[in-house]
Scaffold this motif. Structure first.
Motif, PDB file in Angstrom:
ATOM      1  N   ARG A   8       0.803  -1.341   0.006  1.00 46.46           N
ATOM      2  CA  ARG A   8      -0.184   0.167  -0.058  1.00 46.46           C
ATOM      3  C   ARG A   8       0.875   1.201   0.033  1.00 46.46           C
ATOM      4  O   ARG A   8       1.723   1.460   0.822  1.00 46.46           O
ATOM      5  CB  ARG A   8      -0.802   0.144   1.146  1.00 46.46           C
ATOM      6  CG  ARG A   8      -1.980   1.235   1.221  1.00 46.46           C
ATOM      7  CD  ARG A   8      -2.652   1.443   2.523  1.00 46.46           C
ATOM      8  NE  ARG A   8      -3.586   2.242   2.189  1.00 46.46           N
ATOM      9  CZ  ARG A   8      -4.699   2.804   3.317  1.00 46.46           C
ATOM     10  NH1 ARG A   8      -4.428   2.164   4.263  1.00 46.46           N
ATOM     11  NH2 ARG A   8      -5.508   3.452   2.790  1.00 46.46           N
ATOM     12  N   ARG A  10       1.325   5.111   0.501  1.00 45.88           N
ATOM     13  CA  ARG A  10       0.355   6.181   1.109  1.00 45.88           C
ATOM     14  C   ARG A  10       0.639   7.451   0.248  1.00 45.88           C
ATOM     15  O   ARG A  10       1.406   7.606  -0.561  1.00 45.88           O
ATOM     16  CB  ARG A  10       0.922   6.292   2.605  1.00 45.88           C
ATOM     17  CG  ARG A  10       2.120   7.081   2.852  1.00 45.88           C
ATOM     18  CD  ARG A  10       2.247   8.000   3.800  1.00 45.88           C
ATOM     19  NE  ARG A  10       3.413   8.541   4.354  1.00 45.88           N
ATOM     20  CZ  ARG A  10       4.215   9.341   3.818  1.00 45.88           C
ATOM     21  NH1 ARG A  10       3.540  10.130   2.858  1.00 45.88           N
ATOM     22  NH2 ARG A  10       5.342   9.682   4.374  1.00 45.88           N
ATOM     23  N   PRO A  11      -0.564   8.264   0.401  1.00 46.35           N
ATOM     24  CA  PRO A  11      -0.358   9.620  -0.209  1.00 46.35           C
ATOM     25  C   PRO A  11       0.725  10.624   0.066  1.00 46.35           C
ATOM     26  O   PRO A  11       1.274  10.266   1.148  1.00 46.35           O
ATOM     27  CB  PRO A  11      -1.699  10.315  -0.077  1.00 46.35           C
ATOM     28  CG  PRO A  11      -2.377   9.547   1.192  1.00 46.35           C
ATOM     29  CD  PRO A  11      -1.624   8.172   1.216  1.00 46.35           C
ATOM     30  N   LEU A  13       2.084  13.505   2.090  1.00 46.50           N
ATOM     31  CA  LEU A  13       1.651  14.421   3.274  1.00 46.50           C
ATOM     32  C   LEU A  13       1.730  15.799   2.949  1.00 46.50           C
ATOM     33  O   LEU A  13       2.397  16.244   1.948  1.00 46.50           O
ATOM     34  CB  LEU A  13       2.664  14.001   4.595  1.00 46.50           C
ATOM     35  CG  LEU A  13       2.692  12.648   4.985  1.00 46.50           C
ATOM     36  CD1 LEU A  13       3.582  12.554   6.040  1.00 46.50           C
ATOM     37  CD2 LEU A  13       1.377  11.943   5.261  1.00 46.50           C
ATOM     38  N   VAL A  93       8.509   1.205   6.985  1.00 44.05           N
ATOM     39  CA  VAL A  93       9.407   2.124   7.756  1.00 44.05           C
ATOM     40  C   VAL A  93       8.383   3.036   8.583  1.00 44.05           C
ATOM     41  O   VAL A  93       7.192   3.138   8.388  1.00 44.05           O
ATOM     42  CB  VAL A  93      10.158   2.950   6.537  1.00 44.05           C
ATOM     43  CG1 VAL A  93      10.957   4.125   7.392  1.00 44.05           C
ATOM     44  CG2 VAL A  93      11.053   2.065   5.810  1.00 44.05           C
ATOM     45  N   THR A  94       9.054   3.601   9.797  1.00 50.84           N
ATOM     46  CA  THR A  94       7.976   4.507  10.284  1.00 50.84           C
ATOM     47  C   THR A  94       7.768   5.687   9.598  1.00 50.84           C
ATOM     48  O   THR A  94       8.709   6.354   8.807  1.00 50.84           O
ATOM     49  CB  THR A  94       8.828   5.279  11.686  1.00 50.84           C
ATOM     50  OG1 THR A  94       9.523   4.139  12.416  1.00 50.84           O
ATOM     51  CG2 THR A  94       8.223   6.162  12.600  1.00 50.84           C
ATOM     52  N   GLY A  95       6.551   5.939   9.512  1.00 48.20           N
ATOM     53  CA  GLY A  95       5.944   7.326   8.644  1.00 48.20           C
ATOM     54  C   GLY A  95       5.373   6.845   7.486  1.00 48.20           C
ATOM     55  O   GLY A  95       4.973   7.524   6.436  1.00 48.20           O
ATOM     56  N   THR A  96       4.956   5.292   7.417  1.00 45.78           N
ATOM     57  CA  THR A  96       4.895   4.790   5.815  1.00 45.78           C
ATOM     58  C   THR A  96       3.210   4.491   5.829  1.00 45.78           C
ATOM     59  O   THR A  96       2.689   4.355   4.886  1.00 45.78           O
ATOM     60  CB  THR A  96       5.374   3.639   5.591  1.00 45.78           C
ATOM     61  OG1 THR A  96       5.324   2.578   6.599  1.00 45.78           O
ATOM     62  CG2 THR A  96       6.992   4.015   5.036  1.00 45.78           C
ATOM     63  N   GLY A  97       2.608   4.598   7.333  1.00 48.70           N
ATOM     64  CA  GLY A  97       1.163   4.458   7.588  1.00 48.70           C
ATOM     65  C   GLY A  97       0.610   2.959   7.754  1.00 48.70           C
ATOM     66  O   GLY A  97      -0.408   2.414   7.714  1.00 48.70           O
ATOM     67  N   LYS A  98       1.539   2.367   8.808  1.00 50.08           N
ATOM     68  CA  LYS A  98       1.265   1.116   9.384  1.00 50.08           C
ATOM     69  C   LYS A  98       0.053   1.398  10.314  1.00 50.08           C
ATOM     70  O   LYS A  98      -0.937   0.580  10.482  1.00 50.08           O
ATOM     71  CB  LYS A  98       2.521   0.645  10.161  1.00 50.08           C
ATOM     72  CG  LYS A  98       3.512   0.031   9.226  1.00 50.08           C
ATOM     73  CD  LYS A  98       4.690  -0.526   9.816  1.00 50.08           C
ATOM     74  CE  LYS A  98       5.212   0.633  11.158  1.00 50.08           C
ATOM     75  NZ  LYS A  98       6.002   1.599  10.293  1.00 50.08           N
ATOM     76  N   THR A  99       0.179   2.616  11.120  1.00 47.95           N
ATOM     77  CA  THR A  99      -1.019   2.650  12.233  1.00 47.95           C
ATOM     78  C   THR A  99      -2.181   3.256  11.564  1.00 47.95           C
ATOM     79  O   THR A  99      -3.314   2.804  11.842  1.00 47.95           O
ATOM     80  CB  THR A  99      -0.157   3.588  13.283  1.00 47.95           C
ATOM     81  OG1 THR A  99       0.913   3.164  13.811  1.00 47.95           O
ATOM     82  CG2 THR A  99      -1.380   3.623  14.511  1.00 47.95           C
ATOM     83  N   HIS A 100      -2.003   4.010  10.487  1.00 50.70           N
ATOM     84  CA  HIS A 100      -3.142   4.645   9.918  1.00 50.70           C
ATOM     85  C   HIS A 100      -3.945   3.526   8.998  1.00 50.70           C
ATOM     86  O   HIS A 100      -5.080   3.335   9.300  1.00 50.70           O
ATOM     87  CB  HIS A 100      -2.647   5.438   8.556  1.00 50.70           C
ATOM     88  CG  HIS A 100      -3.866   6.181   7.939  1.00 50.70           C
ATOM     89  ND1 HIS A 100      -4.587   7.232   8.051  1.00 50.70           N
ATOM     90  CD2 HIS A 100      -4.386   5.570   6.726  1.00 50.70           C
ATOM     91  CE1 HIS A 100      -5.370   7.129   7.245  1.00 50.70           C
ATOM     92  NE2 HIS A 100      -5.328   6.214   6.483  1.00 50.70           N
TER      93      HIS A 100
END
Ligand code: ADP
Ligand code: MG
Length: 365
Positions: A8, A10-11, A13, A93-100
């Motif tokens: 996936r 992500r768009p 930011l 990687v941190t900031g790629t949208g896992k939690t989102h």
């Protein structure tokens, strides 16, 4: 059946709108109806060249939370109720949208995989109960693995034992000993408990730098189906893994480097396990970290879905490439699909002849 791997992207930011996008989703042919399955990324050493990676599916920047759930996760609910365990994990990687992707935002449209999965489970429960004989109960546990220690997220950080909870093997499944298991009969109840536990996760984030990107969060939902004669238990695990960035490349000072080496060990072991499995080696180093014991990739019985989260911008270039290489090996892992068989309920205590524990029944529920 192998691990299903989907990427996936992500768009951009807000702060990235003027940045170059280097990661793109492509289709294998010109057919309009075929979904993209290829990720293309330039060679970091030569921009004129590019690498492509093929996965089961690739979701582009405009993919909504609803679409991702509908296409990938909704079909697994049927298997869960048929007695298979389901594992969904987000890698990146941190900031790629896992939690989102896993948890998502507050609004209905922004809800991630986890609340949508629960909503779908409850919908099915209601339907089954209406239809008749089967009673379904749902319970959850939620914990994190930080620095190879397991902490119950239902316990506030100040009450935790620093050494964490022990894990054991139980009939081929890894279990965390002493974990809180909370029944949750409605989506509302689940959401309250999930939010409460997530507060415990972010409280520790203020004490430890970037804690949440360095810990693995594991939600385990147990579905128990009971008829007059049988009980069947199956589990859905949803895992938001720690950030997979290579800390050797960041400007961490020496002390942080030592710390992150310990924290990233589990992801390193995971990569070694994936490597060993894909090369069909005999020895898979599962036992070398708690996260790999719990994830038991290729050993757990059931369906495994890996979501590879990617950022489209150049600042992530090398880490994106290493994530893609990891995922590329993961998709070759075979998972045995073994049903959790219904277990005959214990006979009432008076019939002494049946003492000796529950027996396995052959027929499905
Ligand atoms: P991670 O958990 O991998 O560190 P996050 O889920 O926190 O990453 O995402 C980083 C940022 O990008 C957050 O601000 C998040 O809201 C945003 N983001 C990630 N994926 C998407 C998406 N598909 N659509 C919109 N915003 C997203
Ligand atoms: Mg996160």
């Amino acid at each position: 059946m192998s691990v299903r791997v989907l990427a996936r992207i992500r768009p951009l930011l807000k702060a990235e709108l003027d940045k170059d996008t280097i990661v793109t989703a492509e289709k294998t042919g010109a057919d309009e109806n075929v979904a993209p399955s290829i990720v293309r990324i330039p060679n970091p050493k030569n921009d004129a060249e590019s690498f492509s990676f093929q996965f089961n599916s690739v979701y582009d920047r405009e993919t909504t939370q609803h679409e991702l759930f509908d296409k990938e996760v909704a079909p697994t609910v049927k298997h869960l109720f048929n007695g298979f365990d389901v594992t969904i994990f987000a890698y990146g990687v941190t900031g790629t949208g896992k939690t989102h992707t896993m948890r998502g935002g507050k609004s209905l449209a922004d809800r991630g995989v986890i609340p949508r999965l629960l909503s779908s489970i409850y919908r099915r429960c209601r339907k089954m109960e209406k239809d008749g004989e089967t009673q379904v109960s749902v319970s959850m546990s939620y914990y994190e693995i930080y620095n190879d220690r397991v902490y119950d997220l239902f316990e506030p950080p100040e009450k935790r034992t620093p050494a964490g909870l022990p894990i054991r093997d139980n009939n081929g499944k890894t279990v965390v000993v002493g974990l809180t298991e909370r029944p949750c009969t409605t989506l509302k109840e689940f959401e309250q408990l999930y939010d409460e536990a997530n507060v415990n996760r972010s409280t520790s984030a203020t004490k430890l730098n970037a804690h949440s990107s360095r810990s693995h969060a594991i939600l385990c939902v147990t579905v128990t189906q009971t008829t007059a004669t049988h009980t069947r238990v199956s589990r859905a695990s949803a895992i938001d893994l720690a950030g997979s960035e290579d800390n050797r490349r960041t400007d961490n000072n020496r002390e942080r480097l030592v710390e992150s080496a310990a924290i990233n060990k589990s992801l390193f072991v995971l990569a070694q396990c994936v490597e060993a499995i894909s090369k069909k080696q005999h020895r898979i180093p599962y036992r070398e970290s708690k996260m790999t014991r719990i994830l038991a990739l290729g050993q757990n019985n059931g369906l495994t879905l890996m979501i590879l989260n990617l950022a489209p911008v150049r600042s992530y270039h090398l880490d994106t490439l290493s994530s893609l290489n990891f995922a590329n090996r993961t998709k070759k892992i075979e998972v045995a699909e073994v049903e959790n068989e219904p277990v005959l309920k214990m006979a009432p205590p008076k019939t002494t002849s049946s003492v000796g524990g529950p027996t396995m029944a052959r027929q499905p529920l």
